[in-house]
Write a protein that holds these residues in place. Structure first.
Motif, short mmCIF file in Angstrom:
data_model
loop_
_atom_site.label_atom_id
_atom_site.label_comp_id
_atom_site.label_asym_id
_atom_site.label_seq_id
_atom_site.Cartn_x
_atom_site.Cartn_y
_atom_site.Cartn_z
N TYR A 56 11.78 -8.37 -3.29
CA TYR A 56 10.67 -8.58 -2.36
C TYR A 56 10.45 -10.06 -2.13
O TYR A 56 10.80 -10.91 -2.96
N TYR A 81 3.47 -9.45 0.41
CA TYR A 81 4.59 -9.05 -0.44
C TYR A 81 5.37 -7.98 0.32
O TYR A 81 4.86 -6.86 0.53
N ALA A 83 8.95 -5.79 0.87
CA ALA A 83 10.19 -5.32 0.27
C ALA A 83 11.37 -5.70 1.15
O ALA A 83 11.29 -5.65 2.38
N LEU A 141 3.82 -1.74 -4.71
CA LEU A 141 4.83 -2.28 -3.81
C LEU A 141 6.01 -1.32 -3.60
O LEU A 141 6.76 -1.45 -2.63
N ASP A 145 4.32 -2.15 1.69
CA ASP A 145 4.19 -3.59 1.71
C ASP A 145 2.72 -3.95 1.59
O ASP A 145 1.84 -3.15 1.95
#
Length: 498
Positions: A56, A81, A83, A141, A145
């Motif tokens: 990520y 964050y 992926a 996560l 996202d």
């Protein structure tokens, strides 16, 4: 978190010329409107979340909001964050804390971010640094996202040039700016058709409702799949403790019962059973007694006083002196007065020692000063040193964003008291795919669970699309290890069930 009394003071802003302005910490921000450049930093990591290993990218960046004439007015910092490889059909969840005036540090470094600060789980003070900053396998996560948002005046977010913070400080003003950031982010990142979730804690739940109204209340909608309400406050009249207002005594009683049981001042087989008894007493005999005021007969008064003592752990003598109406702050001080301790507001599992034991209210909230050092250290270390975000600004964990404009647009009785719950009811009626997850701690006096239940069971809410989850901790239930795992599992299942 919600700190209405704490954040009553206003913040002074240095109002210099647009070409040369200075932040409160002395940073020369040189914010000429033609040359303002958004700050950002990015780094790629790997981790295992929910049992799934993935790569990520973490990106901290300023989202610049502009006026109608194109003048940059505010820089709202998001921490995303995402992926890898990127998938536009993957869900994205926008998260923020509350206050108003709180940065997203709490949800980010405590619950859902890929790293977290490991402070004591058992309601003990977090002590002194170094604080362990560890991998967080409970981050969600693996299923979504994440984009954490710090509104103006929180985190590293700030106004630009001669713009005043007051332009963004209010229920509706704040919601408009957060909605604008969400629209900008999904446009910049190609996520218009991604499943979308909104999540807030405490005043962040108030913000969630107002942002839903801004996103879905017109025709150029950003439709949502779900809203995650953590430690909910929507109807401020439900918890008001002012003279003549009786509802707050009803909605806080089950929290008092849970707290009394936790500290050994009451007996019951389980907290779930005891709070259910307290709910039924509060909404039944206690509510009927309160509504009668001074017309309640002596026999009814005596019967209510006995039951109230059983649920609260307080003596009948004290309850009589309080006219059978115990404010939260009196309860914090009185419950464990015989032990020389006070209980916390955000999390009544915590106890503190005041200057003396004679006062009516605590000196401070032990459930806040017991955690703040660890979180402040963690967010600054992670964003500055791990991700590499460079700024001279202070990260505002809890700041003064006032005067706050509590008015809202539309709805009924908006001049009487603040209630944003109808925004959610309307959105649910007009969007059959939108669901709500409500997460509440038993030991939370800031946003009592019974007040949340009251707000979301009024007319206009499709009850089959509201999910309730409860936790054996307080306002920030994720501080407790077992409840952080439960919260993660509950939210993960909620997102997967879209």
């Amino acid at each position: 978190m919600i700190f209405r009394t704490l954040l009553a003071a206003t913040t002074a802003f240095a109002l210099l010329s647009p070409a040369v302005a200075q932040s409160d910490d002395g940073e020369d921000v040189s914010e000429a409107k033609e040359t303002y450049k958004a700050n950002s930093a990015s780094r790629t990591f790997t981790g295992t979340f929910g049992g799934r290993s993935l790569r990520y990218t973490a990106t901290v960046e300023e989202q610049v909001l502009k006026g109608n004439d194109g003048t940059p007015k505010a820089a709202i910092v998001t921490t995303a964050y995402i992926a890898e490889p990127r998938d536009p059909s993957r869900p994205v969840t926008f998260l923020f804390n509350g206050g108003p005036g709180s940065g997203s540090v709490w949800l980010q470094m405590g619950a859902f971010g890929p790293q977290r600060v490991a402070i004591p789980s058992d309601a003990r003070d977090d002590g002194a640094p170094p604080f362990p900053i560890v991998h967080n396998p409970e981050s969600i996560l693996d299923v979504t996202d994440l984009v954490f948002i710090d509104p103006v005046g929180t985190g590293f977010s700030h106004t630009i040039g001669d713009t005043k913070g007051e332009e963004y400080w209010g229920v509706t003003k704040d919601a408009k700016s957060v909605a604008a950031v969400i629209r900008k982010w999904i446009g910049d990142n190609g996520r218009w058709n991604s499943p979308k979730f909104l999540g807030g804690e405490s005043y962040g739940t108030t913000r969630s409702a107002a942002v839903v109204h801004e996103l879905e209340g017109g025709y150029n909608d950003v439709s949502l799949n779900g809203v995650i309400l953590i430690s909910t406050v929507l109807d401020f009249g439900a918890g008001a403790e002012t003279q003549g207002a009786e509802l707050g005594y009803i909605t806080t009683l089950p929290t008092m019962a849970a707290t009394a049981l936790y500290h050994g001042k009451a007996t019951a087989p389980s907290v779930e059973q005891f709070v259910e008894e307290a709910r039924q007493f509060a909404i039944g005999p206690y509510a009927a007694f309160l509504l009668k005021g001074q017309n309640a007969p002596a026999g009814e008064r005596a019967a209510v006083r006995r039951e109230l003592a059983r649920f609260t752990g307080l003596s009948e003598q004290f309850l009589e002196r309080a006219d059978l109406r115990v404010s939260s702050r009196r309860f914090y001080k009185e419950l464990l007065r015989d032990r020389g301790l006070t209980v916390g507001r955000l999390d009544s599992r915590y106890t503190g020692v005041d200057y003396d034991s004679a006062g009516e209210a605590p000196d401070n909230d032990p459930s806040f000063y017991g955690i703040d050092g660890g979180y402040a250290a963690a967010i600054n270390h992670f964003m500055r040193d791990t991700i590499g975000y460079r700024t001279q600004r202070d990260y505002v964990t809890i700041g003064s964003v006032g005067p706050w404009d509590w008015r809202i647009e539309g709805g009924r009785d908006t001049n009487a008291y603040l209630n944003v719950a109808p925004y959610l009811g309307k959105a649910m009626r007009e969007n059959s795919g939108m669901r709500i997850l409500v997460a509440q701690g038993w030991y939370d006096f800031a946003t009592p669970f019974f007040a949340a239940e009251y707000a979301l069971t009024r007319t206009g809410f499709p009850q089959d699309r509201i999910e309730w989850q409860y936790y054996d901790a307080g306002h920030m239930m994720y501080i407790r290890d077992e409840d952080r795992r439960k919260l993660s599992d509950d939210v993960r299942a909620f997102i997967r069930a879209r």
